[in-house]
Design a protein around this motif. Structure first.
Motif, short mmCIF file in Angstrom:
data_model
loop_
_atom_site.label_atom_id
_atom_site.label_comp_id
_atom_site.label_asym_id
_atom_site.label_seq_id
_atom_site.Cartn_x
_atom_site.Cartn_y
_atom_site.Cartn_z
N GLY A 57 26.36 44.13 56.35
CA GLY A 57 26.89 45.46 56.55
C GLY A 57 26.73 46.36 55.34
O GLY A 57 26.24 45.95 54.29
N ARG A 58 27.17 47.58 55.49
CA ARG A 58 27.06 48.59 54.44
C ARG A 58 27.83 48.19 53.18
O ARG A 58 27.45 48.56 52.07
CB ARG A 58 27.60 49.93 54.98
N ASP A 59 28.90 47.41 53.35
CA ASP A 59 29.71 46.98 52.21
C ASP A 59 29.25 45.65 51.62
O ASP A 59 29.91 45.08 50.75
CB ASP A 59 31.18 46.89 52.61
N CYS A 109 33.27 39.75 67.17
CA CYS A 109 32.71 39.89 65.82
C CYS A 109 33.53 39.08 64.84
O CYS A 109 34.77 39.02 64.94
CB CYS A 109 32.71 41.37 65.39
N ARG A 110 32.85 38.44 63.91
CA ARG A 110 33.49 37.81 62.76
C ARG A 110 32.80 38.33 61.51
O ARG A 110 31.60 38.62 61.52
CB ARG A 110 33.37 36.29 62.82
N ALA A 111 33.54 38.46 60.41
CA ALA A 111 32.98 39.03 59.18
C ALA A 111 33.55 38.33 57.96
O ALA A 111 34.67 37.80 57.98
CB ALA A 111 33.28 40.52 59.10
N GLU A 112 32.76 38.33 56.90
CA GLU A 112 33.26 37.83 55.62
C GLU A 112 34.39 38.73 55.13
O GLU A 112 34.32 39.96 55.23
CB GLU A 112 32.15 37.84 54.57
N ARG A 113 35.42 38.13 54.57
CA ARG A 113 36.50 38.93 53.97
C ARG A 113 36.01 39.58 52.68
O ARG A 113 36.48 40.63 52.27
CB ARG A 113 37.72 38.05 53.71
N GLY A 114 35.07 38.94 52.04
CA GLY A 114 34.40 39.47 50.85
C GLY A 114 33.08 38.75 50.75
O GLY A 114 32.93 37.66 51.33
N PRO A 115 32.10 39.32 50.04
CA PRO A 115 30.79 38.65 49.96
C PRO A 115 30.91 37.20 49.50
O PRO A 115 31.47 36.92 48.44
CB PRO A 115 30.04 39.51 48.94
N GLY A 116 30.45 36.28 50.34
CA GLY A 116 30.45 34.87 49.99
C GLY A 116 31.79 34.18 50.11
O GLY A 116 31.95 33.04 49.66
N THR A 134 36.80 36.23 58.76
CA THR A 134 37.90 36.64 59.64
C THR A 134 37.80 35.87 60.96
O THR A 134 36.74 35.40 61.34
CB THR A 134 37.82 38.14 59.95
N PRO A 135 38.92 35.77 61.70
CA PRO A 135 38.84 35.23 63.06
C PRO A 135 38.02 36.18 63.95
O PRO A 135 37.83 37.35 63.62
CB PRO A 135 40.31 35.19 63.52
N ALA A 136 37.55 35.67 65.06
CA ALA A 136 36.78 36.49 66.00
C ALA A 136 37.69 37.53 66.64
O ALA A 136 38.82 37.23 67.02
CB ALA A 136 36.15 35.60 67.07
N HIS A 137 37.20 38.77 66.75
CA HIS A 137 37.94 39.81 67.43
C HIS A 137 37.00 40.59 68.34
O HIS A 137 35.82 40.73 68.08
CB HIS A 137 38.62 40.76 66.43
N ARG A 138 37.55 41.07 69.42
CA ARG A 138 36.78 41.81 70.42
C ARG A 138 36.46 43.20 69.88
O ARG A 138 37.32 43.86 69.29
CB ARG A 138 37.59 41.89 71.71
N ILE A 139 35.23 43.68 70.11
CA ILE A 139 34.88 45.00 69.62
C ILE A 139 34.65 45.96 70.80
O ILE A 139 34.32 45.55 71.90
CB ILE A 139 33.64 44.97 68.71
N GLY A 140 34.86 47.24 70.51
CA GLY A 140 34.53 48.28 71.48
C GLY A 140 35.57 48.51 72.56
O GLY A 140 35.29 49.23 73.53
N GLY A 141 36.74 47.91 72.45
CA GLY A 141 37.76 48.10 73.46
C GLY A 141 37.76 47.00 74.51
O GLY A 141 37.12 45.97 74.37
N ASP A 142 38.48 47.25 75.59
CA ASP A 142 38.74 46.21 76.59
C ASP A 142 37.81 46.26 77.80
O ASP A 142 38.04 45.55 78.78
CB ASP A 142 40.19 46.32 77.07
N ARG A 177 34.44 45.00 58.73
CA ARG A 177 35.88 44.78 58.83
C ARG A 177 36.63 45.98 59.39
O ARG A 177 37.85 45.97 59.48
CB ARG A 177 36.45 44.37 57.48
N LEU A 178 35.90 47.02 59.77
CA LEU A 178 36.49 48.15 60.47
C LEU A 178 36.34 47.95 61.97
O LEU A 178 35.45 47.25 62.43
CB LEU A 178 35.83 49.46 60.05
#
Length: 338
Positions: free
Chosen positions: A9-11, A26-33, A37-45, A86-87
């Motif tokens: 990502g951009r960050d 989506c799952r993402a690193e909390r910080g590089p390396g 994060t746990p998996a979360h649904r994106i884009g609404g329901d 993470r957004l």
């Protein structure tokens, strides 16, 4: 997922997009390396219809496209933008149907030009390709028919180093290639190649300021390489039945193309060669544990310019990841489950 589902990502954080029967997680690193994060649904329901597509532009924003059911027997395409891992992503926004209405017509593909505008491609009801592009000042333009006949299910969209969007599609006994000459223009059908292509094996990669490269498996099981304007060449026997993942990276000071594929043995096979120098040869080296038959692999380069590989098995939910060690060659860390 049609496209690279492991992205940076951009960050600088890595993220993965995980399709389910009715959503994209989506799952993402909390910080590089660091931890993820746990998996979360994106884009609404909204309920989605698989498989979705993902593309990423030079600004590192991810654009996702999928079908959703509308009324019984019909579907429409929806689009979401994910600015940072993470957004929260934007809600799914309806973008229509290539034939105005009807059931799904094929797996979508998405590429993002140098101006950050998404271009959505999908097979239409007539068997050709239709495209929808974002406008420079927001919103979407009209659906455009790019022509073509008997186009197969999965398309390969790519943005060249020029920032212009290109598209590859397989047809019976051949390949088709579209290219955008100028920013914002409709891509034109420029070239056709006679070739035998296994369905679902296309993968395109930007490999120089002038060229993009298409990887595909032919009917004999060989992994082939084609750059429009030239002839297709055989690189090496494919490691397994599915598509390859490909990324450009620096290995020991050289610009290389790295390929990864789930092998017939179930492990991940890697092969690297100097970019656009297929005559140098390549060979597979296997890594990690044996994976379920539905496992796919995706490649990226992290904030420290290290190659990262991830595998996902939809049937088990198992997500594994490895990074290149800080040493010569392509030595990898131990695979770990996220």
């Amino acid at each position: 997922m049609n496209g690279d589902w492991l992205i940076r990502g951009r960050d600088g954080r890595l993220s993965v997009y995980l399709p389910t029967d009715d959503a994209v997680l989506c799952r993402a690193e909390r910080g590089p390396g660091t931890a993820w994060t746990p998996a979360h649904r994106i884009g609404g329901d909204q309920k989605l219809l698989p498989p979705p597509a993902v593309g990423q532009g030079g600004n590192a924003y991810a654009h996702l496209v999928s079908w959703r059911p509308t009324v019984p027997g019909e579907a429409g395409l929806v689009h979401s933008t994910h600015f940072r891992p993470r957004l929260a992503a934007l809600d799914w926004n309806p973008i229509g149907h290539p034939n105005k209405k009807g059931d799904r017509t094929g797996t979508p593909a998405v590429a993002v030009d140098a101006e950050g505008r998404a271009h959505v491609f999908v097979r239409n009801r007539g068997g050709g390709v239709s495209m929808l592009g974002q406008k420079e000042k927001g919103g979407w333009g009209p659906w455009r028919d790019l022509k073509g006949r008997e186009v197969q299910e999965e398309l390969a969209a790519v943005t060249g180093e020029s920032g212009r969007v290109e598209l590859y599609a397989a047809v019976p006994n051949g390949l088709l290639y579209w290219r955008q000459e100028k920013a914002g223009e409709q891509p034109a059908l420029e070239e056709a190649l006679e070739a035998s292509v296994r369905p679902g094996t296309l993968r395109a990669l930007a490999t120089s300021p002038q060229s993009t490269t298409l990887f595909y498996t032919d009917d004999s099981g060989d992994l082939c390489v084609w750059r429009p304007g030239g002839k297709a060449v055989t690189l090496l026997p494919s490691a397994g039945p599915g598509p390859v993942s490909a990324v450009r990276c620096e290995l020991d000071g050289h610009d290389c193309t790295l390929l990864a594929q789930r092998s017939a043995s179930g492990r991940v096979a890697f092969a690297a060669y100097p970019t656009e120098q297929e005559s140098a040869g390549a060979w597979w080296t296997e890594s990690g544990p044996a994976l379920p038959s539905d496992a796919t692999v995706s490649l990226a380069v992290d904030e420290d310019d290290r190659v990262v590989a991830a595998t996902l098995s939809p049937s088990t939910g198992q997500l594994l990841l490895t990074r290149r060690k800080d040493e010569p060659g392509l030595a990898l860390e131990a695979w770990r489950e996220l």
